[in-house]
Design a protein around this motif. Structure first.
Motif, PDB file in Angstrom:
ATOM      1  N   VAL A 135     -59.498  35.196  10.403  1.00 52.50           N
ATOM      2  CA  VAL A 135     -60.282  36.340  10.871  1.00 52.50           C
ATOM      3  C   VAL A 135     -59.395  37.387  11.568  1.00 52.50           C
ATOM      4  N   PHE A 136     -59.742  38.655  11.351  1.00 55.42           N
ATOM      5  CA  PHE A 136     -59.007  39.795  11.915  1.00 55.42           C
ATOM      6  C   PHE A 136     -59.982  40.726  12.626  1.00 55.42           C
ATOM      7  N   PHE A 137     -59.514  41.338  13.732  1.00 55.83           N
ATOM      8  CA  PHE A 137     -60.312  42.325  14.462  1.00 55.83           C
ATOM      9  C   PHE A 137     -59.460  43.573  14.693  1.00 55.83           C
ATOM     10  N   LYS A 138     -60.065  44.735  14.474  1.00 53.71           N
ATOM     11  CA  LYS A 138     -59.359  45.984  14.829  1.00 53.71           C
ATOM     12  C   LYS A 138     -59.950  46.444  16.161  1.00 53.71           C
ATOM     13  N   ILE A 139     -59.082  46.391  17.179  1.00 57.59           N
ATOM     14  CA  ILE A 139     -59.512  46.747  18.535  1.00 57.59           C
ATOM     15  C   ILE A 139     -58.648  47.909  19.030  1.00 57.59           C
ATOM     16  N   GLU A 181     -63.437  47.216  13.891  1.00 62.39           N
ATOM     17  CA  GLU A 181     -63.715  46.529  12.629  1.00 62.39           C
ATOM     18  C   GLU A 181     -63.462  45.032  12.797  1.00 62.39           C
ATOM     19  N   ALA A 182     -64.029  44.241  11.906  1.00 63.17           N
ATOM     20  CA  ALA A 182     -63.766  42.805  11.868  1.00 63.17           C
ATOM     21  C   ALA A 182     -63.888  42.355  10.417  1.00 63.17           C
ATOM     22  N   PHE A 183     -62.994  41.448   9.995  1.00 63.57           N
ATOM     23  CA  PHE A 183     -63.105  40.911   8.638  1.00 63.57           C
ATOM     24  C   PHE A 183     -62.464  39.536   8.522  1.00 63.57           C
ATOM     25  N   GLY A 184     -63.000  38.722   7.626  1.00 66.80           N
ATOM     26  CA  GLY A 184     -62.422  37.433   7.296  1.00 66.80           C
ATOM     27  C   GLY A 184     -61.501  37.573   6.090  1.00 66.80           C
ATOM     28  N   THR A 185     -60.550  36.635   5.962  1.00 68.78           N
ATOM     29  CA  THR A 185     -59.651  36.659   4.802  1.00 68.78           C
ATOM     30  C   THR A 185     -59.568  35.265   4.191  1.00 68.78           C
ATOM     31  N   ILE A 219     -67.095  41.822   8.453  1.00 72.45           N
ATOM     32  CA  ILE A 219     -68.100  41.248   9.352  1.00 72.45           C
ATOM     33  C   ILE A 219     -68.898  42.395   9.967  1.00 72.45           C
ATOM     34  N   GLY A 220     -70.198  42.413   9.708  1.00 69.01           N
ATOM     35  CA  GLY A 220     -71.056  43.488  10.195  1.00 69.01           C
ATOM     36  C   GLY A 220     -71.741  43.164  11.500  1.00 69.01           C
ATOM     37  N   GLU A 221     -71.835  41.849  11.790  1.00 68.01           N
ATOM     38  CA  GLU A 221     -72.512  41.446  13.030  1.00 68.01           C
ATOM     39  C   GLU A 221     -72.003  40.092  13.494  1.00 68.01           C
ATOM     40  N   LEU A 222     -71.829  39.987  14.812  1.00 71.20           N
ATOM     41  CA  LEU A 222     -71.462  38.714  15.441  1.00 71.20           C
ATOM     42  C   LEU A 222     -72.537  38.381  16.469  1.00 71.20           C
ATOM     43  N   PHE A 223     -73.004  37.135  16.444  1.00 71.29           N
ATOM     44  CA  PHE A 223     -73.956  36.714  17.467  1.00 71.29           C
ATOM     45  C   PHE A 223     -73.289  35.656  18.338  1.00 71.29           C
ATOM     46  N   TRP A 224     -73.127  35.950  19.634  1.00 72.15           N
ATOM     47  CA  TRP A 224     -72.466  35.028  20.558  1.00 72.15           C
ATOM     48  C   TRP A 224     -73.365  34.788  21.765  1.00 72.15           C
ATOM     49  N   ASP A 225     -73.762  33.548  21.978  1.00 73.79           N
ATOM     50  CA  ASP A 225     -74.585  33.189  23.132  1.00 73.79           C
ATOM     51  C   ASP A 225     -75.893  33.991  23.048  1.00 73.79           C
TER      52      ASP A 225
END
Lengths: 357, 357
Positions: free
Chosen positions: B238-242, B296-300, B309-315
């Motif tokens: 997984v990659f994140f553009k921050i 941005e976020a994406f899996g490889t 990745i369009g949405e992340l649900f955490w807690d």
């Protein structure tokens, strides 16, 4: 419910090995039990058939994604020629716990106990009678759907195979030397350590190899989070007698809920021997060794029943336990449990289940 | 070294599925590669044979102790009818790393690359040509010795099977919704997480089921020790553009060393896009979402190549990333990598390997 169990007997019988050549898991009997699962049908077609190879597509999920569980128990022949199983209901109960963790559909525990009894009855001539020998029973489930892609299988096979096994202690019960593993980890809470599934055993092979190369016969696993608390030894649970009290690691989600472990705890309580399930750090154990309060150590499991530990090697510390000899309590537990299993010691707990024959 | 490779061609050919019915891992080609291992002989008898079932004793170790490894890669048909493999040498290199962790004897990487090319050549008519389609290649090793007892097997089979697969994005690349897993753990340092072995995938099924039930298509795994640091997503890296910088979790011993992951890092560096491999805590990610710097976020992975990745649900937190749309950089990486793989974009890295036909 066994009335829908189909039985096809083998037309030829294999030659049985000599009792002193049995070893462990090398020979298999004339028959096996099979039952299939398909999403639409559920578990179906239970049958006892001649022992035979399994034919699977190379894409069968078990080969790629390891969705599989198993159990292990034994049948014993008593001196008066009865056949006893030891707490078999616990095995099928645990199998369903493993199934749940591995996303495998549950099985009917009562039906399978009946089917197992029938299978053991069919192959009863294979149960050896020499001291320490028994018939090892291996129920297992594999995912058989031929499809790549990480998802639970739509098809499974449940099987039971039987293997006559020799005495674990051909030359009498003797202590083993154990290496405390600092690098490799077997399991962690949230993982599959409490389930009896193939991946746990695959994960342990490398550490086992390293230990063997150093002259140790097994590995003692520490927890995977703090690398500090004792979990299991090899594929057994582990007990320590410290200053008169018996301590075994508490079930924390990464330790297998061993049936021998449970039986030992029950037996010790029955005898009035103090026993506690709690977290036990390796440095606490080492301190008890240094101050002379570490009295005995032993592993528990179906194969060996009780495996006394004569030496632990941790980091740079060699701990010789009870002068490398089998401890008094270890021996008493071993004699009592194997006696109950063999029918030579009274069973106040209702643990043994007789197979009518 | 292919001169000792025996080839037996199938006398009948299967009907090939329509390109729009391919899906993933459902259909298999007319041939497969097999090679055997025995302790005394080493790896031997490499052969290409008609695709056929595997016949194993029910006691074969793979069913019980999960000693198995696999790989996944693809062959692509270019518009000018050449056949390309993407970095296949990396797969066989990684297979040997997995073998080492699972106590499986090493394979000859160069020989197997040659054998793979030959197999793809034999079944080249199965490589689909519609956009986004490819031939998925699955090399794998299973332990075949028929013996119970937890120890490395003395016998193995290495196989390669081929499956024509459809476009991962039949309706164009689209973002997925991911659930951050707080309870279950995929892997931990000291375990098998960095190896491509069956048990890792079995361990992940349950969390995947829970996520699906909640309407999420994949799981984002946190580390098993602190339950805090991001590891992988589903079976992808997984990659994140921050804030203009791309971050991916550093290889820590429990994360798979993905070949697509490695290629994305190389590509970003080549483009001059800042990219860093480091520990990334889920609360740090959440903070970047709150302060608006999570871009941005994406899996490889091999199957999807890039999965935005369009949405992340955490807690209790729902994080909508880039308004749930595929990010600009994600799209550029996807187009470039798939272009190199398909032969429509120049390959400055020497990644593609042509199969002569």
């Amino acid at each position: 419910m066994t009335n829908n169990l189909e039985i096809t007997l083998s037309t030829s019988k294999k030659t049985k090995p000599q009792p002193d050549q049995l070893g462990f898991g090398k020979y298999f009997t004339d028959h096996m039990f099979i039952m299939d699962y398909a999403t639409e049908q559920g578990w179906h077609s239970p049958r006892i058939v001649p022992y035979q190879p399994i034919t699977l597509d190379p894409a069968a999920k078990v080969f790629h994604y390891g969705q599989t569980v198993f159990e292990g128990l034994k049948a014993y022949r008593t001196s008066d020629n009865r056949i006893l199983l030891f707490r078999p209901g616990k095995n099928f109960e645990r199998l369903n716990h493993s199934n749940n963790r591995l996303s495998i559909p549950p099985i009917d525990e009562n039906f399978l106990l009946d089917a197992l009894k029938k299978l053991v009855e069919v192959d009863q001539d294979w149960i050896p009678s020499a001291e320490g020998t028994s018939l090892y029973i291996r129920p297992f489930i594999i995912s058989t759907e031929a499809a790549l892609g990480v998802a639970p299988s739509h098809n499974y096979q449940f099987m039971i195979i039987l293997s006559p096994v020799g005495s674990y202690y051909a030359e009498g019960i003797h202590p083993v030397k154990i290496n405390v593993e600092n690098h490799f980890v077997r399991a962690v809470p949230g993982g599959t350590g409490a389930a009896k599934t193939a991946g746990n055993y695959a994960a342990g092979l490398k550490a086992q190899e390293v230990a063997s190369d150093r002259g140790y016969s097994q590995v003692l696993w520490l927890d995977g989070v703090e690398r500090k608390y004792i979990e299991e030894v090899g594929s057994m649970n582990v007990f320590f007698k410290i200053n008169g009290e018996v301590v075994t690691p508490v079930l924390n989600g990464s330790i297998l809920d061993g049936i021998t472990r449970n039986s030992v705890i029950t037996l010790l309580k029955h005898w009035g021997v103090p026993v506690v399930e709690r977290k036990l750090a390796i440095d606490e154990l080492y301190n008890s060794y240094v101050n002379g309060t570490l009295e005995e150590a032993f592993g528990t499991g179906t194969a060996a029943v009780i495996s006394p530990i004569g030496e632990l090697f941790w980091d740079t510390h060699q701990m010789k336990i009870n002068q490398g000899q089998t401890g008094e309590l270890s021996k008493r537990v071993y004699d009592t449990l194997t006696g109950i299993q063999n029918g030579t010691v009274a069973d106040p707990f209702g643990w043994v289940v007789e197979v009518k024959s």
